[in-house]
Design a protein around this motif. Sequence first.
Motif, PDB file in Angstrom:
ATOM      1  N   ILE A 170       0.841  -1.203   0.000  1.00  0.00           N
ATOM      2  CA  ILE A 170       0.000   0.000   0.000  1.00  0.00           C
ATOM      3  C   ILE A 170       0.875   1.252   0.000  1.00  0.00           C
ATOM      4  N   GLU A 171       1.945   1.223   0.764  1.00  0.00           N
ATOM      5  CA  GLU A 171       2.853   2.374   0.806  1.00  0.00           C
ATOM      6  C   GLU A 171       3.538   2.571  -0.545  1.00  0.00           C
ATOM      7  N   VAL A 208      -8.882  -4.992  -1.529  1.00  0.00           N
ATOM      8  CA  VAL A 208      -9.348  -5.920  -0.507  1.00  0.00           C
ATOM      9  C   VAL A 208      -8.144  -6.600   0.131  1.00  0.00           C
ATOM     10  N   LYS A 209      -8.098  -6.556   1.447  1.00  0.00           N
ATOM     11  CA  LYS A 209      -7.017  -7.209   2.186  1.00  0.00           C
ATOM     12  C   LYS A 209      -7.529  -8.522   2.766  1.00  0.00           C
ATOM     13  N   PRO A 210      -7.117  -9.657   2.205  1.00  0.00           N
ATOM     14  CA  PRO A 210      -7.516 -10.934   2.784  1.00  0.00           C
ATOM     15  C   PRO A 210      -6.788 -11.197   4.091  1.00  0.00           C
ATOM     16  N   ASN A 211      -7.081 -12.320   4.707  1.00  0.00           N
ATOM     17  CA  ASN A 211      -6.474 -12.618   6.004  1.00  0.00           C
ATOM     18  C   ASN A 211      -4.965 -12.802   5.904  1.00  0.00           C
ATOM     19  N   THR A 230     -11.040   1.062   9.096  1.00  0.00           N
ATOM     20  CA  THR A 230     -10.156   2.123   9.567  1.00  0.00           C
ATOM     21  C   THR A 230      -9.244   2.666   8.470  1.00  0.00           C
ATOM     22  N   ARG A 231      -9.122   1.929   7.341  1.00  0.00           N
ATOM     23  CA  ARG A 231      -8.213   2.365   6.277  1.00  0.00           C
ATOM     24  C   ARG A 231      -8.961   2.791   5.013  1.00  0.00           C
ATOM     25  N   VAL A 270      -8.913   0.829   1.497  1.00  0.00           N
ATOM     26  CA  VAL A 270      -8.667  -0.575   1.830  1.00  0.00           C
ATOM     27  C   VAL A 270      -9.880  -1.150   2.565  1.00  0.00           C
ATOM     28  N   ILE A 271     -10.302  -2.341   2.125  1.00  0.00           N
ATOM     29  CA  ILE A 271     -11.396  -3.078   2.751  1.00  0.00           C
ATOM     30  C   ILE A 271     -10.814  -4.305   3.448  1.00  0.00           C
TER      31      ILE A 271
END
Length: 209
Positions: free
Chosen positions: A17-18, A77-80, A102-103, A109-110
């Motif tokens: 992401i950064e 989408v951020k998976p586990n 929060t993001r 970001v989800i």
Amino acid sequence: MNQIQAEPKTFTFDEFIEWYPETSQLRYELHNGVIVEMPKPRGKHSKLTGSLIEKLLITIRETAKGDIWFIPRESIVKPNRHQSGYEPDIIVLNQETIDTETRWESESVIQNSTSVKLIVEVVSSNWRDDYYDKFGDYEEMGIPEYWIVDYAGLGGRDFIGNPKQPALFVCELVDGEYIKKLFRGSDVITSPTFPKLNLTAQQVFDLAL
């Protein structure tokens, strides 16, 4: 003399992401720590995706969910797993629970399945991502409904038959596992999230024409 090929640098989700260029015209995903440049939707793929978004938005309004459900222009989408991150072709989000993300405001970001009503992936040459990696990761996250739209019949024969032919799969989460239903031709798509969506599989495929 044999040359030793260097291993590609791996990234965590946060590092990805950064790194992600804010004004990039390209799409990127993170697959097991490796940043992958995704094929930019063009031609038929792009037309089908855009037209299907419009069909879904009409259905959202018809079911009086217009102020609650929305389809963002982009999201990740951020998976586990901490070394993967996906940018779905279509994602339907729930305004009522988006505050738990929060993001979302700063990074789109989800992370929570409660924010998601539906994810749609339109299959392209990297079909294994949709049928294997994303299927497993979305299932593990608890995404309630996931569509695989294989309008060009690109997936593996074990999924779409031999000879290959276009297929649309609706994957519904039941007791933590996806139940996958296949739709073709004149089959009317049955969607748990959009029960009033009156479309056949072929009508979806024809959106690409």
